[in-house]
Motif scaffolding. Sequence first.
Motif, mmCIF file in Angstrom:
data_model
loop_
_atom_site.group_PDB
_atom_site.id
_atom_site.type_symbol
_atom_site.label_atom_id
_atom_site.label_comp_id
_atom_site.label_asym_id
_atom_site.label_seq_id
_atom_site.Cartn_x
_atom_site.Cartn_y
_atom_site.Cartn_z
ATOM 1 N N TRP A 62 -2.207 -1.451 -3.914
ATOM 2 C CA TRP A 62 -3.244 -0.444 -3.767
ATOM 3 C C TRP A 62 -2.598 0.907 -3.502
ATOM 4 N N LEU A 63 -3.168 1.959 -4.080
ATOM 5 C CA LEU A 63 -2.700 3.322 -3.833
ATOM 6 C C LEU A 63 -3.864 4.141 -3.295
ATOM 7 N N VAL A 64 -3.591 4.978 -2.294
ATOM 8 C CA VAL A 64 -4.632 5.803 -1.677
ATOM 9 C C VAL A 64 -4.191 7.260 -1.719
ATOM 10 N N SER A 65 -5.037 8.099 -2.294
ATOM 11 C CA SER A 65 -4.782 9.531 -2.315
ATOM 12 C C SER A 65 -5.390 10.174 -1.077
ATOM 13 N N ALA A 66 -4.512 10.751 -0.247
ATOM 14 C CA ALA A 66 -4.937 11.531 0.918
ATOM 15 C C ALA A 66 -4.305 12.917 0.816
ATOM 16 N N GLU A 67 -4.232 13.427 -0.422
ATOM 17 C CA GLU A 67 -3.452 14.638 -0.712
ATOM 18 C C GLU A 67 -4.195 15.933 -0.435
ATOM 19 N N GLY A 68 -5.479 15.871 -0.157
ATOM 20 C CA GLY A 68 -6.235 17.096 0.030
ATOM 21 C C GLY A 68 -6.955 17.526 -1.240
ATOM 22 N N GLY A 69 -7.513 18.728 -1.189
ATOM 23 C CA GLY A 69 -8.378 19.199 -2.262
ATOM 24 C C GLY A 69 -7.716 19.332 -3.618
ATOM 25 N N ARG A 70 -6.386 19.460 -3.656
ATOM 26 C CA ARG A 70 -5.681 19.613 -4.932
ATOM 27 C C ARG A 70 -5.049 18.309 -5.393
ATOM 28 N N VAL A 75 0.847 -1.195 0.000
ATOM 29 C CA VAL A 75 0.000 0.000 0.000
ATOM 30 C C VAL A 75 0.880 1.242 0.000
ATOM 31 N N LEU A 76 0.554 2.195 -0.867
ATOM 32 C CA LEU A 76 1.194 3.505 -0.860
ATOM 33 C C LEU A 76 0.123 4.548 -0.577
ATOM 34 N N ILE A 77 0.344 5.340 0.471
ATOM 35 C CA ILE A 77 -0.551 6.444 0.810
ATOM 36 C C ILE A 77 0.139 7.735 0.404
ATOM 37 N N VAL A 78 -0.543 8.525 -0.395
ATOM 38 C CA VAL A 78 0.005 9.792 -0.880
ATOM 39 C C VAL A 78 -0.654 10.918 -0.094
ATOM 40 N N GLU A 126 7.204 13.672 -4.085
ATOM 41 C CA GLU A 126 6.080 14.149 -4.888
ATOM 42 C C GLU A 126 5.695 13.134 -5.952
ATOM 43 N N LEU A 127 4.452 12.696 -5.904
ATOM 44 C CA LEU A 127 3.943 11.796 -6.941
ATOM 45 C C LEU A 127 3.706 12.593 -8.214
ATOM 46 N N ILE A 128 4.271 12.132 -9.320
ATOM 47 C CA ILE A 128 4.115 12.851 -10.577
ATOM 48 C C ILE A 128 3.310 12.073 -11.613
ATOM 49 N N LYS A 129 3.196 10.759 -11.422
ATOM 50 C CA LYS A 129 2.446 9.974 -12.401
ATOM 51 C C LYS A 129 1.944 8.698 -11.747
#
Length: 558
Positions: free
Chosen positions: A171-179, A10-13, A139-142
């Motif tokens: 599995w990847l989870v985006s927890a990056e906020g509104g942007r 799992v990667l959480i961003v 920083e995730l770029i792609k």
Amino acid sequence: MTSTSTKTPVLIVGAGPSGLVLALTLARNNIPVRIIEKDTSFHIGQRGPGLQPRSLELMHFLGVLPDILKRALPVPMRCAYKMPEGVEPIAKFHFGGAPSDPTPDIPFPNALLLGQDGYERILREHLAKFNVHVELGMELIKVEQDDSGVTAKVVRHGHEAHSEETILVNWLVSAEGGRSTVRKQLGLDFLGETRDSLRLMLVDAQTQGISREYWHSWGDLGTRSVMLRPTEDQNLFSYIIAAPGPEIEQAMKSNEAFVELVHSISNRRDLRIGETKWKSDWRPNIRIVKEYRKERVFLIGDAAHIHPPTGGQGANTGMQDGFNLGWKLSLELKGLANTSLMDTYQEERHPVAKDVLARTTKSLERLVQDKHDGKKPPVAWDAMYRQLGINYRWSSIVVDEQPSLQSDGPDMPAYLPADNTDLRAGDRAPDATGLVALSSQTSTPISLFDIFAPTRHTILLFDPTAEQIEAANTTVSSSRIPKDLLHVIGILPSQHAPRFDLCGGNEVLVDTGSHAFSAYHPIQQGFHIFVVRPDGALGAILKNASGLQKYLQRVFAI
């Protein structure tokens, strides 16, 4: 630029509250996880400081609550001042109603205040106990995915030479906020609006010359106003300032301009404002995605939904997203989840966020219209904002053998009224104090919340016979689910006949204060089995072990 390739389940961003709660839930379930943050330093600022009672329960289950309680403050009364002088109080009131005393079923009835940077630090400290550390400057770029997994390309900043890493994950989870970069790359529309009609300046600044007893306010939010409240740090106050856009923009340029704006609105030039720790120019964003999941990628927190801060729901809703997803993802990665379990994250959490958006937007509109003239009671928050009534009654994985209620269904509110007394599958599982072991009734009493855990389901059997416990044990053992994921407990009433037949190999507790039997009142109609999920929600209310089999089949791969 150097390049490497690694693998992780799992990667959480994003390392805000929702990402940290998800990471800690996974870590406690022995799931390897990485959590990355594009900023090169940890977040600062009060930001979302309100911790609602339901989130305090979440923190308890994750083992971090004692550290929270050492630092957090109770929510102070709000004191509104008569203008234009700004000195005489015109109203004193509690935002969310008067504080309540703890009860056996609700141990944490009141919200607390702790800066978001403070509780993020506590969550990181607990993550470190599992050798999981936030990786800054990543920083995730792609992001790309196929049936076998997700490929995330990440650039590491903050070093003499930038490096690129390709991370292969299940599995990847985006927890990056509104942007959210992930949300944008997946092409998921963030539906809603930005309201430029309201501009706020949020500031944490050293302040003297004002009492720490109240949450002070001058003016009206719809025109020009200042609110400031004490924080957990001595002499540091948190400001919310409403003013026309040009005034906010000017105040953002220098500390002197900020101080002058506060003085001009409040007329309180006795306020001695010193160093500014953090500030932000804010306007309401009211947005939500239709899909919380796209194949092997999930969105949680502000990456999925963003709304006004009224009622203090934002960070709390995001953390509960992470908690909900965490236990399900853990079962999936252990190869134990029903094939449809991961779909229930969207099914359960999306209606909650829709309800949050509607409620907080309505509260903001009321607050903007509110006038502190002493002629009518000021706007306060509904007790529902404590989030103890958040439920999943409509979920496809809950099982409730009680007769259906007219209100049951997918369109029912995600927030139950604060005075709701009905108990259904999908609701918050109540606590109960005064439980002692049958085998040693001189032992120290414990509560149900001491038993519930994010690593297992808890199966409560009220006033069981030896045959009923044996039936439950047989159902559990025949399911071939690992024993550490299902915890069967018998609970006897305070007045009970000798039950030596239950002592052999079973954990049996006596409800000495009758609190458990009172809180789990469907017992009175013959429903004796309650299944509590790892997130503290009731998964099932049942009459017998056949219903238990039905619930387990919906959650587990059996």
